[in-house]
Structure formats: C-alpha cells, structure tokens
Motif scaffolding. Structure first.
Motif, PDB file in Angstrom:
ATOM      1  N   THR A 120     -22.533  16.399 -11.248  1.00 47.55           N
ATOM      2  CA  THR A 120     -23.319  17.064 -12.281  1.00 47.55           C
ATOM      3  C   THR A 120     -23.583  16.095 -13.420  1.00 47.55           C
ATOM      4  N   SER A 121     -24.420  16.483 -14.370  1.00 49.40           N
ATOM      5  CA  SER A 121     -24.737  15.618 -15.520  1.00 49.40           C
ATOM      6  C   SER A 121     -23.489  15.287 -16.312  1.00 49.40           C
ATOM      7  N   ALA A 122     -22.600  16.271 -16.490  1.00 45.74           N
ATOM      8  CA  ALA A 122     -21.370  16.032 -17.249  1.00 45.74           C
ATOM      9  C   ALA A 122     -20.472  15.061 -16.505  1.00 45.74           C
ATOM     10  N   GLU A 123     -20.415  15.184 -15.168  1.00 46.49           N
ATOM     11  CA  GLU A 123     -19.573  14.284 -14.379  1.00 46.49           C
ATOM     12  C   GLU A 123     -20.144  12.860 -14.393  1.00 46.49           C
ATOM     13  N   LYS A 124     -21.477  12.758 -14.369  1.00 46.77           N
ATOM     14  CA  LYS A 124     -22.094  11.427 -14.460  1.00 46.77           C
ATOM     15  C   LYS A 124     -21.800  10.775 -15.805  1.00 46.77           C
ATOM     16  N   ALA A 125     -21.812  11.588 -16.869  1.00 47.10           N
ATOM     17  CA  ALA A 125     -21.507  11.053 -18.200  1.00 47.10           C
ATOM     18  C   ALA A 125     -20.065  10.568 -18.252  1.00 47.10           C
ATOM     19  N   THR A 126     -19.158  11.297 -17.596  1.00 50.50           N
ATOM     20  CA  THR A 126     -17.750  10.885 -17.552  1.00 50.50           C
ATOM     21  C   THR A 126     -17.602   9.569 -16.799  1.00 50.50           C
ATOM     22  N   TYR A 175     -23.073   0.356 -14.943  1.00 49.75           N
ATOM     23  CA  TYR A 175     -23.224   1.699 -14.356  1.00 49.75           C
ATOM     24  C   TYR A 175     -24.691   1.928 -14.049  1.00 49.75           C
ATOM     25  N   PRO A 176     -25.018   2.581 -12.979  1.00 46.83           N
ATOM     26  CA  PRO A 176     -24.158   3.322 -12.036  1.00 46.83           C
ATOM     27  C   PRO A 176     -23.436   2.409 -11.067  1.00 46.83           C
ATOM     28  N   ASN A 177     -22.222   2.839 -10.710  1.00 41.28           N
ATOM     29  CA  ASN A 177     -21.449   2.147  -9.679  1.00 41.28           C
ATOM     30  C   ASN A 177     -20.653   3.174  -8.889  1.00 41.28           C
ATOM     31  N   LEU A 178     -20.295   2.822  -7.663  1.00 37.70           N
ATOM     32  CA  LEU A 178     -19.638   3.748  -6.735  1.00 37.70           C
ATOM     33  C   LEU A 178     -18.194   4.031  -7.120  1.00 37.70           C
ATOM     34  N   VAL A 179     -17.547   3.009  -7.747  1.00 38.60           N
ATOM     35  CA  VAL A 179     -16.121   3.156  -8.064  1.00 38.60           C
ATOM     36  C   VAL A 179     -15.898   4.312  -9.031  1.00 38.60           C
ATOM     37  N   ASP A 180     -16.647   4.297 -10.132  1.00 41.53           N
ATOM     38  CA  ASP A 180     -16.441   5.348 -11.139  1.00 41.53           C
ATOM     39  C   ASP A 180     -16.918   6.711 -10.632  1.00 41.53           C
ATOM     40  N   ASN A 181     -18.028   6.679  -9.876  1.00 46.02           N
ATOM     41  CA  ASN A 181     -18.499   7.958  -9.308  1.00 46.02           C
ATOM     42  C   ASN A 181     -17.456   8.559  -8.349  1.00 46.02           C
ATOM     43  N   MET A 182     -16.841   7.712  -7.508  1.00 47.15           N
ATOM     44  CA  MET A 182     -15.824   8.210  -6.563  1.00 47.15           C
ATOM     45  C   MET A 182     -14.589   8.731  -7.296  1.00 47.15           C
ATOM     46  N   ARG A 183     -14.246   8.042  -8.398  1.00 51.00           N
ATOM     47  CA  ARG A 183     -13.071   8.484  -9.155  1.00 51.00           C
ATOM     48  C   ARG A 183     -13.293   9.875  -9.736  1.00 51.00           C
ATOM     49  N   VAL A 184     -14.472  10.076 -10.305  1.00 52.53           N
ATOM     50  CA  VAL A 184     -14.789  11.397 -10.875  1.00 52.53           C
ATOM     51  C   VAL A 184     -14.858  12.450  -9.773  1.00 52.53           C
ATOM     52  N   ALA A 185     -15.461  12.062  -8.635  1.00 49.43           N
ATOM     53  CA  ALA A 185     -15.557  13.004  -7.510  1.00 49.43           C
ATOM     54  C   ALA A 185     -14.167  13.366  -6.976  1.00 49.43           C
ATOM     55  N   ALA A 186     -13.247  12.362  -6.958  1.00 48.63           N
ATOM     56  CA  ALA A 186     -11.883  12.628  -6.476  1.00 48.63           C
ATOM     57  C   ALA A 186     -11.167  13.613  -7.389  1.00 48.63           C
ATOM     58  N   LYS A 187     -11.356  13.445  -8.709  1.00 46.82           N
ATOM     59  CA  LYS A 187     -10.750  14.393  -9.655  1.00 46.82           C
ATOM     60  C   LYS A 187     -11.299  15.793  -9.445  1.00 46.82           C
ATOM     61  N   LYS A 188     -12.602  15.867  -9.168  1.00 46.65           N
ATOM     62  CA  LYS A 188     -13.233  17.168  -8.927  1.00 46.65           C
ATOM     63  C   LYS A 188     -12.647  17.836  -7.682  1.00 46.65           C
ATOM     64  N   ALA A 189     -12.478  17.011  -6.626  1.00 46.56           N
ATOM     65  CA  ALA A 189     -11.908  17.548  -5.379  1.00 46.56           C
ATOM     66  C   ALA A 189     -10.472  18.008  -5.595  1.00 46.56           C
ATOM     67  N   GLY A 190      -9.717  17.236  -6.417  1.00 43.14           N
ATOM     68  CA  GLY A 190      -8.332  17.620  -6.699  1.00 43.14           C
ATOM     69  C   GLY A 190      -8.252  18.941  -7.427  1.00 43.14           C
ATOM     70  N   LYS A 191      -9.170  19.135  -8.380  1.00 46.80           N
ATOM     71  CA  LYS A 191      -9.197  20.409  -9.109  1.00 46.80           C
ATOM     72  C   LYS A 191      -9.523  21.570  -8.175  1.00 46.80           C
ATOM     73  N   THR A 192     -10.465  21.304  -7.258  1.00 42.05           N
ATOM     74  CA  THR A 192     -10.854  22.354  -6.307  1.00 42.05           C
ATOM     75  C   THR A 192      -9.678  22.746  -5.415  1.00 42.05           C
ATOM     76  N   LYS A 193      -8.947  21.691  -4.939  1.00 42.30           N
ATOM     77  CA  LYS A 193      -7.783  21.974  -4.092  1.00 42.30           C
ATOM     78  C   LYS A 193      -6.721  22.741  -4.861  1.00 42.30           C
TER      79      LYS A 193
END
Length: 239
Positions: free
Chosen positions: A26-32, A44-62
C-alpha cells in the motif's frame, strides 16, 4: 567452490509459481520502505526494503490469524464449559425434584390413615383361630358384642366326658354336619372352609368329604342319645 545463493530478485515469484495473485504494497507501506532505504543510504525503490516491509505485514497477518484461532478456541471452550454447567445444573435440579417427590410420597404414605377394612380384617384374624373355631379373644368379642357365653369346644375322650360335655359336643356335631344340604367343605382352591375347620376346635379330624362330615354328625347323635339315657336314668332314680 561453493555456489553462492541466488539473490531474491533473481528468484521467481513464489506466489505466481503457486498460482496465487501477487500482493502489492500500500502507499503507507511504500512510504515505510522508502524511509528505511533512506536511513540505510540505499536508493529507492529497491527489493530489500520492500521485502522487509512485506515480511512484517505477513508476520502481522499470521499473528492476527493465531489470535483469531486462539480466540475461537477459547470461545469454543467457554461454550463447552457453559453447556456442561447447564447440564450439571439440570441434573442437580432433577435429582432435587425426585428427592422432594419421594419425600412427599413417603410423608403422604405416613399421613394416610389405614383403611377401616384392613383394621377390621386384622381384628377378624385375631378373633378366628386359623386352625378352626374362635380364639379366646374371639369369644370375648362375642360376649361383649352379643352377650353370648361361648366356651371352647370339647376335645376330651368320650370316656372322660361329662353328660354336659356329651350334650354340647353332640349338639354341635348334629348342627354343623347333620344339616341338609351341607354347605361346602372346601373352597375354590381346595382348602378347608371355616365350617370344616371347626371340627379341629372340637377334637375331630377336619372333614373334606360329605361322608366324613356325616360320620361326625352320626357320632354327635350317639353322644346325644347317651346323654339322654344318662339323664333319664337319673330322673328315674330320683323318682
């Protein structure tokens, strides 16, 4: 030489490989992710930071999924406990109701007076000798009720009888077993009737047939005849 691991951006998207749609930040996650890259001095943009934010999102979902599962399990446990509690309460209530009902029945049974017929039957049994004739209590009851002066039957041998004994026993034998027609001597179950059992009270065998009853009646006639002979001889002696 050891083979170096492939970089994440060189690997195929696992979601596409599994046939699932890719998720986008999302826009907020991209800003993070952008702020994280700036702090690290990465463009930025780069895959490392995007994956880190996505991993945190997945952890919250779990985590939220686990919380939902735990909440669901707790709800189920609480429901089961509640149902068990209700069942126990119903069982206790039924037990109390049954106990109260039993106590009420026992109380009513104790409070209910005995029937007059039962008392009368018990009294009648006490007055009648089961072997035949009346008991002492029965003779006393007749004396109080009717003014009758009943005496026990004569069971002596003929040689030991007085003239009055002969008269009493002879009169009884003729009255009971000399009548015509003769009442039943046995009931429907083949047991001697009270008429037949009265012979026991007078020292005679209980008759089961008409012939046996007539035999006792004949003996009574002989006793009466003997009594009259003795009486007549005494009368002639006085004159």
């Amino acid at each position: 030489m050891a083979r170096s691991p492939r970089a994440p951006w060189s690997k195929a998207n696992p979601r596409k490989r599994a046939g699932k749609a890719s998720t986008r930040l999302t826009s907020a996650e991209k800003a993070t992710a952008k702020a994280r890259a700036r702090r690290a001095g990465r463009p930025y943009p780069n895959l490392v930071d995007n994956m880190r934010v996505a991993a945190k999102k997945a952890g919250k979902t779990k985590t939220s999924g686990r919380k939902r599962s735990a909440a669901k399990a707790n709800t189920k446990k609480a429901t089961t406990k509640k149902v068990a509690s209700k069942k126990a309460a119903r069982k206790t209530a039924r037990s109390k109701t049954r106990a109260a009902s039993s106590a009420k029945k026992r109380s009513a049974k104790r409070a209910t007076p005995r029937k007059a017929t039962s008392r009368k039957s018990a009294k009648s049994k006490r007055e009648k000798d089961p072997r035949g004739g009346l008991t002492a209590a029965g003779r006393q009851a007749f004396a109080e009720r009717d003014g009758a002066h009943l005496r026990p039957g004569v069971t002596k041998k003929v040689s030991e009888m007085t003239p009055q004994d002969m008269r009493r026993k002879g009169s009884w034998a003729v009255r009971f077993y000399g009548r015509d027609p003769l009442p039943p001597l046995l009931d429907a179950k083949g047991r001697p009737t009270r008429l037949a059992l009265s012979a026991h009270a007078w020292g005679e065998p209980v008759p089961r047939t008409v012939a046996a009853a007539r035999k006792i009646a004949a003996k009574g006639e002989r006793l009466l005849a003997r009594y009259h002979r003795i009486k007549d001889s005494r009368t002639r002696g006085k004159s």
